[in-house]
Structure formats: structure tokens, C-alpha cells
Write a protein that holds these residues in place. Structure first.
Motif, PDB file in Angstrom:
ATOM      1  N   VAL A 137       0.794  -1.157   0.015  1.00 57.86           N
ATOM      2  CA  VAL A 137       0.165   0.144  -0.016  1.00 57.86           C
ATOM      3  C   VAL A 137       0.964   1.363   0.072  1.00 57.86           C
ATOM      4  CG1 VAL A 137      -1.571   1.305   1.247  1.00 57.86           C
ATOM      5  CG2 VAL A 137      -2.104  -1.078   0.823  1.00 57.86           C
ATOM      6  N   ILE A 138       1.844   1.334   0.870  1.00 59.37           N
ATOM      7  CA  ILE A 138       2.751   2.486   0.967  1.00 59.37           C
ATOM      8  C   ILE A 138       3.618   2.597  -0.254  1.00 59.37           C
ATOM      9  CG2 ILE A 138       4.754   3.379   2.271  1.00 59.37           C
ATOM     10  CD1 ILE A 138       2.075   3.211   3.752  1.00 59.37           C
ATOM     11  N   LYS A 139       4.039   1.542  -0.908  1.00 60.12           N
ATOM     12  CA  LYS A 139       5.107   1.485  -2.034  1.00 60.12           C
ATOM     13  C   LYS A 139       3.995   2.117  -3.305  1.00 60.12           C
ATOM     14  CE  LYS A 139       4.947  -1.545  -5.116  1.00 60.12           C
ATOM     15  NZ  LYS A 139       5.023  -2.822  -5.818  1.00 60.12           N
ATOM     16  N   ILE A 140       2.964   1.584  -3.388  1.00 62.18           N
ATOM     17  CA  ILE A 140       1.901   2.006  -4.611  1.00 62.18           C
ATOM     18  C   ILE A 140       1.612   3.589  -4.473  1.00 62.18           C
ATOM     19  CG2 ILE A 140      -0.214   1.889  -5.554  1.00 62.18           C
ATOM     20  CD1 ILE A 140       0.161  -1.257  -5.169  1.00 62.18           C
ATOM     21  N   ARG A 141       1.388   4.114  -3.195  1.00 62.61           N
ATOM     22  CA  ARG A 141       1.007   5.547  -3.115  1.00 62.61           C
ATOM     23  C   ARG A 141       2.259   6.061  -3.326  1.00 62.61           C
ATOM     24  NH1 ARG A 141      -3.760   6.581  -1.107  1.00 62.61           N
ATOM     25  NH2 ARG A 141      -3.111   8.576  -0.241  1.00 62.61           N
ATOM     26  N   MET A 142       3.652   5.984  -2.867  1.00 60.26           N
ATOM     27  CA  MET A 142       4.635   6.489  -3.186  1.00 60.26           C
ATOM     28  C   MET A 142       5.128   6.378  -4.584  1.00 60.26           C
ATOM     29  SD  MET A 142       7.159   5.448   0.126  1.00 60.26           S
ATOM     30  CE  MET A 142       8.102   6.954  -0.304  1.00 60.26           C
ATOM     31  N   GLN A 143       4.808   5.620  -5.193  1.00 54.76           N
ATOM     32  CA  GLN A 143       5.233   5.532  -6.807  1.00 54.76           C
ATOM     33  C   GLN A 143       4.315   6.351  -7.581  1.00 54.76           C
ATOM     34  OE1 GLN A 143       4.698   1.212  -7.476  1.00 54.76           O
ATOM     35  NE2 GLN A 143       6.961   0.909  -7.653  1.00 54.76           N
ATOM     36  N   ALA A 144       2.928   6.596  -7.122  1.00 56.02           N
ATOM     37  CA  ALA A 144       2.115   7.233  -7.654  1.00 56.02           C
ATOM     38  C   ALA A 144       2.409   8.860  -7.576  1.00 56.02           C
ATOM     39  CB  ALA A 144       0.640   7.132  -7.526  1.00 56.02           C
ATOM     40  N   SER A 145       1.938   9.756  -8.542  1.00 59.61           N
ATOM     41  CA  SER A 145       2.108  11.187  -8.041  1.00 59.61           C
ATOM     42  C   SER A 145       1.293  12.065  -8.829  1.00 59.61           C
ATOM     43  CB  SER A 145       3.577  11.277  -8.746  1.00 59.61           C
ATOM     44  OG  SER A 145       3.902  12.766  -8.561  1.00 59.61           O
ATOM     45  N   LYS A 146       0.902  13.242  -8.037  1.00 59.05           N
ATOM     46  CA  LYS A 146       0.056  14.224  -8.726  1.00 59.05           C
ATOM     47  C   LYS A 146       0.577  14.590 -10.136  1.00 59.05           C
ATOM     48  CE  LYS A 146      -2.421  15.654  -4.591  1.00 59.05           C
ATOM     49  NZ  LYS A 146      -3.409  15.517  -4.783  1.00 59.05           N
ATOM     50  N   LEU A 147       2.280  14.855 -10.142  1.00 58.94           N
ATOM     51  CA  LEU A 147       2.500  15.488 -11.361  1.00 58.94           C
ATOM     52  C   LEU A 147       2.688  14.714 -12.578  1.00 58.94           C
ATOM     53  CD1 LEU A 147       5.633  17.098  -9.357  1.00 58.94           C
ATOM     54  CD2 LEU A 147       3.455  18.179 -10.076  1.00 58.94           C
ATOM     55  N   SER A 148       2.497  13.232 -12.362  1.00 56.96           N
ATOM     56  CA  SER A 148       2.583  12.385 -13.597  1.00 56.96           C
ATOM     57  C   SER A 148       1.449  11.565 -13.790  1.00 56.96           C
ATOM     58  CB  SER A 148       3.837  11.322 -13.273  1.00 56.96           C
ATOM     59  OG  SER A 148       5.246  12.083 -12.999  1.00 56.96           O
ATOM     60  N   LEU A 149       0.446  11.683 -13.100  1.00 55.28           N
ATOM     61  CA  LEU A 149      -0.734  11.095 -13.411  1.00 55.28           C
ATOM     62  C   LEU A 149      -1.815  11.884 -13.647  1.00 55.28           C
ATOM     63  CD1 LEU A 149      -0.844   8.476 -10.584  1.00 55.28           C
ATOM     64  CD2 LEU A 149      -0.345   8.077 -12.755  1.00 55.28           C
ATOM     65  N   GLU A 150      -2.844  11.540 -14.631  1.00 49.66           N
ATOM     66  CA  GLU A 150      -4.193  12.207 -14.675  1.00 49.66           C
ATOM     67  C   GLU A 150      -5.256  11.268 -14.571  1.00 49.66           C
ATOM     68  OE1 GLU A 150      -4.340  13.562 -18.717  1.00 49.66           O
ATOM     69  OE2 GLU A 150      -2.414  14.660 -18.685  1.00 49.66           O
ATOM     70  N   GLY A 151      -6.569  11.982 -14.224  1.00 52.85           N
ATOM     71  CA  GLY A 151      -7.522  11.158 -14.032  1.00 52.85           C
ATOM     72  C   GLY A 151      -7.800  11.114 -12.615  1.00 52.85           C
ATOM     73  N   PRO A 152      -8.728  10.108 -11.980  1.00 53.48           N
ATOM     74  CA  PRO A 152      -9.061   9.850 -10.315  1.00 53.48           C
ATOM     75  C   PRO A 152      -7.578   9.547  -9.678  1.00 53.48           C
ATOM     76  CG  PRO A 152     -10.682   8.818 -11.799  1.00 53.48           C
ATOM     77  CD  PRO A 152      -9.528   9.266 -12.730  1.00 53.48           C
ATOM     78  N   ALA A 153      -6.864   8.941 -10.427  1.00 54.81           N
ATOM     79  CA  ALA A 153      -5.506   8.523  -9.542  1.00 54.81           C
ATOM     80  C   ALA A 153      -4.738   9.781  -9.078  1.00 54.81           C
ATOM     81  CB  ALA A 153      -4.471   7.687 -10.420  1.00 54.81           C
ATOM     82  N   ALA A 154      -4.851  10.745  -9.902  1.00 52.00           N
ATOM     83  CA  ALA A 154      -4.242  12.222  -9.838  1.00 52.00           C
ATOM     84  C   ALA A 154      -4.590  12.856  -8.422  1.00 52.00           C
ATOM     85  CB  ALA A 154      -3.885  13.017 -10.962  1.00 52.00           C
TER      86      ALA A 154
END
Length: 332
Positions: free
Chosen positions: A165-182
């Protein structure tokens, strides 16, 4: 010399030919026996060291590809949909270091999980052999290898799920994603402890166990196929004495790792969505229906290319490191 009597034609078997056939047979039998624990004793503490070391090294080697895989699985907007696009956008917006964000959490999980995996697999295999009325040195068969591997994956779930859970949330980023994930992503400037605190404060301690059903399914399929596939391929390559042992290990490791990752990919996509945004993806069945309705069958295979590349790199490096450490013990 041997001669056929009667009307049959005579034939001669050369002694050198018999010796060569006998040597090949012994070599093949020895390579097969090694796959079924007939090699010199390998004690649990050394099994733990070999698995931990191999897991840490293989995780670090394949981690940038794993980051790209996670972002591809979360990307449902108009953002990049290829590995090169994801990597290029991440490096441009956040720097190269962004590809390694969350590595600490991943190493903590992989070091523990891989270290215990071979030990747990050996224990489950022995229990299944005993339950089947087999002796410890009997050939357990591929079905038992698959079941033991699947049970090993489920056994490791309490270690893997929270850190995942921690790893996935750290790999994601507001700067590099679009849509609900961002919208669900947090600041890219937080460290591991910051992400852990953010998850707990935002969603509570229960968020560390979110996606457990999908995670257990993913672990059972991937580890079962991994252990079983590796045994099948190593035994198949044992029929070809001309194949060097190191090449056999690399081939079997890469193939088994790729097969396990591809077959478990739908579970992986579902668990990634649930772990990233538990507020919107809290129910397993709801997430499956939502992906199927909005994205179709292809939605369950997002990041397929990254998964295959990561599996090849991770599988080759893991089994090579593990086998090298194990053989170093045998020949010491």
C-alpha cells in the motif's frame, strides 16, 4: 559384444557408446534429483539468507520498471499509456529519483518476503507430501509444487500487503498522473514515513489492509505458478545435458517469472486500484465490475509490457542470485 541369433542381422554395441550413455543418464538423473531436494543439505538459516539477498538485489534492479507498471495501471485519463511515455513524463516533471520513490518500503517487503518464501515453500511442500502419504525424498509432483507455492504466497500476505500500500502510493504522483489517480495521489515530496502517516491519517489503520482479497489472489496465483513453472522448466532442461546449468537457471527463472506475472496481472490491476484509492475502490466486486464496464477486458491487462519486462529482469536476477548463493554454500 552382442549378436542376434536366427535370421536376425547381427549388431555390435561398442563399450565406449555404453559408457557415454551411462554418463549422460547419470548427469540427467543428478540434475533432476537436485530439483527435488536430493542435493546436499541446505539449512533454514542459509535458505533465509539466500532468499533475502536475492530478493533485495532483484527488487532494486527491476524497481524503475515496477514504478512504470504501477503508474500505467493507475492511468485512466489522457496521460501517457506507454512505458517510455510514463518514464519520460516522470523524469521531466520530478527527476530520475521519482522512479525509485518507495524503494525503501519495497525492499523491506521483498527482503522479508523473499527471505521467507523458500523456507515457507519447503515447509508447505513437506506438509503436503506428508498429507499425501509421501516420503520426504519422494518426487512431490508439479501439482504439489503449485499448491505449496500458492500457500506460500498467502502466508506472506501479512508482510506484503501493508508495505505494498505504501509503495504504490509513493510510486504514484500528482505530477505524473491524470484522472482519478491524480486526485488520490499525495505530494511527491513526502518520504516513506510521511506517506505512512498520510495513509493512516486520511483513511485509518485499516487502509494498510485494503485490497487484501485481491492481494491474496494475486500472491497465490503468482507464487504458485512461479515455483511450479520453475520446477517444470528445470526438469525439462535436465533432459538436455548440453545446456549449461547457469543458462538453465536463467531461462527457467525468466520464463516462470513472466508466466506468473502475466497470469496474475488481472489480480494485480484490481489490487493496485484498491490500494491507491480505498475511498472510491473499497469493494473487490465493485472494482472488477467498474474496470470491466469502463475499460473492457484490456483494463485488466494495463501495463502488460512493463509487467513482462519487469518479470524478465526480476526473474533472471532473482533466480541467478539465489542459485549462485546456494551453490556457493554447496561447494564451500
Amino acid at each position: 559384444r552382442k549378436r542376434k541369433k536366427g535370421n536376425e542381422s547381427s549388431s555390435i554395441t561398442h563399450p565406449t557408446h555404453e559408457v557415454m550413455q551411462w554418463s549422460i543418464s547419470l548427469a540427467r538423473r543428478d540434475r533432476i534429483r537436485r530439483r527435488f531436494h536430493a542435493s546436499p543439505p541446505f539449512f533454514p538459516n542459509e535458505e533465509l539468507v539466500a532468499g533475502t539477498t536475492a530478493g533485495l538485489l532483484s527488487t532494486a534492479v527491476a524497481y524503475p520498471i515496477d514504478t512504470a507498471k504501477t503508474r500505467l495501471q493507475l492511468q485512466t485519463g489522457r496521460g501517457a499509456t506507454t512505458i517510455s511515455g510514463i518514464v519520460s513524463r516522470a523524469v521531466h516533471a520530478e527527476g530520475t529519483i521519482s522512479l525509485f520513490r518507495g524503494l525503501g518500503a519495497s525492499l523491506a517487503a521483498s527482503g522479508t518476503a523473499y527471505g521467507l518464501s523458500f523456507l515457507a515453500n519447503a515447509m508447505w511442500l513437506k506438509k503436503l507430501q506428508k498429507a499425501s502419504g509421501m516420503k520426504p525424498n519422494d518426487n512431490p509432483g508439479y501439482l504439489l509444487h503449485f499448491l505449496a507455492g500458492g500457500l506460500t504466497g498467502v502466508t506472506l500476505a501479512p508482510v506484503i500487503v501493508p508495505t505494498d500500500v505504501i509503495k504504490i502510493r509513493m510510486q504514484a504522483s500528482k505530477l505524473s498522473l491524470e484522472g482519478p489517480a491524480a486526485a488520490a495521489a499525495v505530494s511527491p515530496h513526502l518520504g516513506t514515513i510521511g506517506y505512512l502517516r498520510n495513509v493512516i491519517m486520511t483513511h485509518g489503520w485499516s487502509a494498510l489492509t485494503v485490497g487484501s482479497i485481491a492481494s491474496c489472489g494475486h500472491l497465490a496465483v503468482s507464487w504458485g505458478v512461479l515455483f511450479c513453472g520453475y520446477e517444470v522448466l528445470m526438469d525439462t532442461l535436465a533432459d538436455r545435458p548440453i545446456v549449461p546449468h547457469d543458462l538453465a537457471v536463467l531461462t527457467a527463472g525468466a520464463s516462470a517469472s513472466t508466466a506468473s506475472s502475466v497470469l496474475a496481472l488481472p489480480w494485480d490491476v484490481v489490487k493496485t486500484r484498491m490500494q491507491m484509492d480505498p475511498a472510491r475502490n473499497s469493494h473487490f466486486v465493485h472494482v472488477v465490475r467498474n474496470i470491466g464496464y469502463r475499460e473492457g477486458l484490456a483494463g485488466f491487462y494495463r501495463g502488460f509490457g512493463a509487467v513482462v519486462i519487469r518479470a524478465l529482469v526480476s526473474g533472471v536476477s532473482f533466480f541467478w542470485f539465489y542459485d549462485a548463493i546456494k551453490n556457493a554454500h554447496v561447494f564451500m
